[in-house]
Design an enzyme around this catalytic site. Structure first.
Site, PDB file in Angstrom:
ATOM      1  CE  LYS A 279      -4.528  -2.338   1.645  1.00  0.00           C
ATOM      2  NZ  LYS A 279      -5.773  -1.741   1.991  1.00  0.00           N
ATOM      3  NE  ARG A 314      -7.043  -9.087   0.478  1.00  0.00           N
ATOM      4  CZ  ARG A 314      -6.738  -8.051  -0.939  1.00  0.00           C
ATOM      5  NH1 ARG A 314      -6.399  -7.739  -0.121  1.00  0.00           N
ATOM      6  NH2 ARG A 314      -7.260  -8.487  -1.497  1.00  0.00           N
TER       7      ARG A 314
END
Length: 337
Positions: A279, A314
């Protein structure tokens, strides 16, 4: 005034006589940080925590989708979309998606998360028929090749139902059943586990100057309320996973605050999932303009989360994460079981 209890988690050292196991796993704690809105943080001995909170913090988490929650589990990301922020367009052909799923399993993924709608900042909603067309055939193809658990990453009940019929075994809803409440009913009727995530707004609007009174406590309260809503819909409490939603309506500082305090969410009594892989904040802090250049930073975040007792990671980079976890656990004197 409400108190919130965050265990000060330790791993890889000999537990003290005053310590308690965290969520039945390999981490432990003997001190708890007590957060109070507007009142700062104070420390207390773990034995002084209210009994019902201590029970939530220490109780073993039952298996989810066949996965034991006694050590970190790796969830491999499979975006069958043309526009996801990291891998959009790479796996939106069924044969490439299947090949990638097989490769992720070989690399150490213990569950595959299939998503047909990008939830990157600014992404627009995908029509139901299109989302089903992207995801259901891929899930069916994976299921024909493997018994690995498969998660469907969706906000929509029709998509979730089609995915379950194709062989999915878990529903992962970034909207925590607020976008389409019928999705909770689908999960309850199918008796499958769910992951509920915090997001502020929709993908189209979530990064438009998000603000909170106290991001850590606000996210905790939201997840607590959504757990109760899921239970009221008929979902078994011990089959609910929580996700604080890194990057979903959060600034860089919000993300860091949630990561620093992520152990607070153990007090909800559910397994925790963290989805921080590649991210933007990782690139902002550690460099890496392109998402593919954020592997090392993503692994660092995953290791930190694992040492905080997070049960599901994840990630995009399966082998790198698995290798780091295996070494961390071996150095800490524990096996990844």
């Amino acid at each position: 005034m409400t108190d919130y209890y965050r265990p000060v988690v330790r791993f890889g050292e000999a537990p003290t006589q005053q310590s308690f196991p965290l969520a039945g796993g390999l981490c432990w704690f003997d001190t708890v940080a007590v957060h109070t809105r507007g009142g700062g943080v104070r420390s207390i001995a773990a034995g002084d925590v209210p009994p019902e909170v201590l029970e939530n913090l220490t109780r073993s988490r039952p298996p989810v989708a066949g996965m034991a929650m006694t050590a970190p589990r790796i969830m491999g990301i499979l975006n069958v979309t043309p526009d996801s922020f990291s891998d959009g367009g790479q796996f939106n052909a069924p044969e490439r998606a299947l090949a990638h799923a097989v490769a992720m399993q070989a690399g150490g993924a213990e569950i595959i998360d299939v998503g047909g709608e990008s939830t990157r900042p600014g992404a627009v909603e995908v029509q139901i028929a299109e989302e089903i067309a992207r995801t259901a055939p891929v899930i069916a193809a994976i299921r024909a090749k493997s018994g690995l658990p498969i998660s469907i990453d969706t906000r929509k009940s029709a998509v979730g139902m089609a995915a379950l019929e194709a062989g999915a075994t878990l529903i992962n809803d970034v909207a925590a059943f607020t976008f389409d409440p019928k999705l909770a009913e689908v999960a309850a009727q199918a008796r499958v586990p769910v992951c509920i995530m915090h997001a502020k707004g929709t993908p189209e609007t979530m990064q438009a100057d998000p603000s909170y009174d106290d991001v850590l406590l606000d996210v905790y309260d939201f997840l607590s309320e959504r757990i109760e809503a899921a239970v009221a819909a008929g979902i078994a409490r011990d089959q609910i996973i929580v996700d604080p939603g890194i990057g979903f309506g959060k600034t860089l500082e919000h993300n860091l605050t949630l990561l620093r305090g992520i152990a607070l969410f153990h007090a909800l009594g559910c397994p925790i999932l963290l989805g921080a892989s590649r991210k933007r904040f990782i690139g902002t802090i550690g460099g890496g303009k392109d998402a593919a250049d954020r592997v090392s930073g993503s692994v660092a975040v995953a290791l930190f989360a694992a040492r905080q007792g997070v049960q599901i990671l994840r990630v995009h980079d399966i082998f790198a994460t698995k290798q780091a976890l295996d070494l961390e656990w071996a150095i800490g004197g524990a096996a990844m079981t």
